[in-house]
Design a protein around this motif. Structure first.
Motif, PDB file in Angstrom:
ATOM      1  N   ALA A  30      -7.230   2.918  -0.192  1.00  0.00           N
ATOM      2  CA  ALA A  30      -7.927   2.189   1.014  1.00  0.00           C
ATOM      3  C   ALA A  30      -8.918   2.988   1.726  1.00  0.00           C
ATOM      4  O   ALA A  30      -8.648   4.118   2.203  1.00  0.00           O
ATOM      5  CB  ALA A  30      -6.936   1.589   2.075  1.00  0.00           C
ATOM      6  N   TYR A  56     -15.343   0.382  -4.931  1.00  0.00           N
ATOM      7  CA  TYR A  56     -15.117  -0.694  -4.237  1.00  0.00           C
ATOM      8  C   TYR A  56     -16.304  -1.422  -3.495  1.00  0.00           C
ATOM      9  O   TYR A  56     -17.192  -0.448  -3.027  1.00  0.00           O
ATOM     10  CB  TYR A  56     -13.934  -0.596  -3.312  1.00  0.00           C
ATOM     11  CG  TYR A  56     -12.663  -0.298  -3.963  1.00  0.00           C
ATOM     12  CD1 TYR A  56     -12.385  -0.405  -5.238  1.00  0.00           C
ATOM     13  CD2 TYR A  56     -11.512   0.218  -3.187  1.00  0.00           C
ATOM     14  CE1 TYR A  56     -11.063  -0.008  -5.967  1.00  0.00           C
ATOM     15  CE2 TYR A  56     -10.343   0.676  -3.759  1.00  0.00           C
ATOM     16  CZ  TYR A  56     -10.402   0.539  -4.917  1.00  0.00           C
ATOM     17  OH  TYR A  56      -9.112   1.031  -5.439  1.00  0.00           O
ATOM     18  N   ASP A 174     -10.654  -3.419   2.830  1.00  0.00           N
ATOM     19  CA  ASP A 174      -9.469  -3.090   2.224  1.00  0.00           C
ATOM     20  C   ASP A 174      -8.190  -3.341   2.685  1.00  0.00           C
ATOM     21  O   ASP A 174      -7.301  -3.958   2.016  1.00  0.00           O
ATOM     22  CB  ASP A 174      -9.518  -1.351   1.773  1.00  0.00           C
ATOM     23  CG  ASP A 174     -10.425  -1.033   0.803  1.00  0.00           C
ATOM     24  OD1 ASP A 174     -11.512  -2.009   0.520  1.00  0.00           O
ATOM     25  OD2 ASP A 174     -10.652   0.143   0.661  1.00  0.00           O
TER      26      ASP A 174
END
Length: 246
Positions: A30, A56, A174
């Protein structure tokens, strides 16, 4: 890698050198960016794997990409980034939240008929235990405290206001998706699951790693290393060799 395989430019590839090198996909923790896993990608390539490190949304070269609402949507977004079927059986490696993202990626891949040979889980709670765990923090001060407690982030960087602003955007995206996540005990993938952890990790214990066994219909292993939650930073080459060997 197949000459016909295509990938989004934000999938960072570290070639293993051999035409038939197995593909290992890396899923960051994350708030983690692909750049933070350059060392692991390089080590996997040196061991003989073609490594593909995922980026991401809300960080790096995907800074302006909208954040998916759920872990499942994030996994689907990453799956749509490449022609994974052209790479043959896939190995997936995820650290912390990245392991759950990789698990969901494996579910998508298997549903599309793409073989995933193994999922490597690093320092992560099992999918079926996430919903019952305390929610991850969203306030700035609590997120920073969480980063300090987990380690893995240079304290000098946490003193940089510009860095912290970007970090908070990524982490919040996240954490929000992870806080919405839930998975039943009986959800399984066909891929083998191999778990890794640090023997002094105060967040994810060996017993927590063993809960992952319920999520595979294949083989299951546990390997422990010296160190805490980011033990991988001190054992990068050893982890890469282990992943490539199985």
């Amino acid at each position: 890698m197949s000459a016909d395989a295509t990938f989004k430019p934000w999938v960072k590839r570290y070639p293993g050198g051999a035409p038939d090198a197995p593909a290992t996909l890396v899923f960051p923790h994350a708030g983690g960016a692909a750049l933070a896993y350059r060392g692991l990608g390089t080590a996997l390539a040196a061991a003989g794997s073609d490594a593909y490190v995922m980026q991401y949304p809300q960080r790096g070269d995907r800074l302006t990409h909208p954040a998916p609402d759920t872990v499942g949507e994030l996994a689907a977004d990453l799956f749509d980034a490449g022609d994974w079927a052209a790479l043959g059986p896939l190995r997936l490696f995820g650290h912390c939240m990245g392991a759950v993202v990789a698990f969901e990626f494996a579910r998508v891949a298997e549903s599309k008929g793409i073989e995933v040979s193994s999922l490597w889980v690093s320092a992560s709670e099992a999918p079926s235990t996430v919903a019952a765990a305390p929610a991850l923090p969203m306030a700035e001060s609590e997120i920073i405290a969480e980063m300090v407690d987990l380690g893995g982030t240079d304290p000098q960087l946490l003193a940089d206001e510009d860095f912290v602003e970007l970090l908070l955007m990524a982490v919040r995206a996240d954490y929000a998706a992870f806080n919405r996540y839930g998975c039943d005990d009986d959800v399984r993938i066909a891929a083998d699951i191999h778990t890794l952890g640090g023997d002094t990790d105060h967040r994810v214990s060996e017993n927590m790693l063993r809960r992952w066994e319920t999520h595979t219909s294949g083989a299951f292993t546990v390997s422990m290393f010296e160190g805490g939650h980011f033990y991988i930073n001190d054992h990068t080459a050893d982890v890469a060799e282990l992943v490539h060997a199985l």
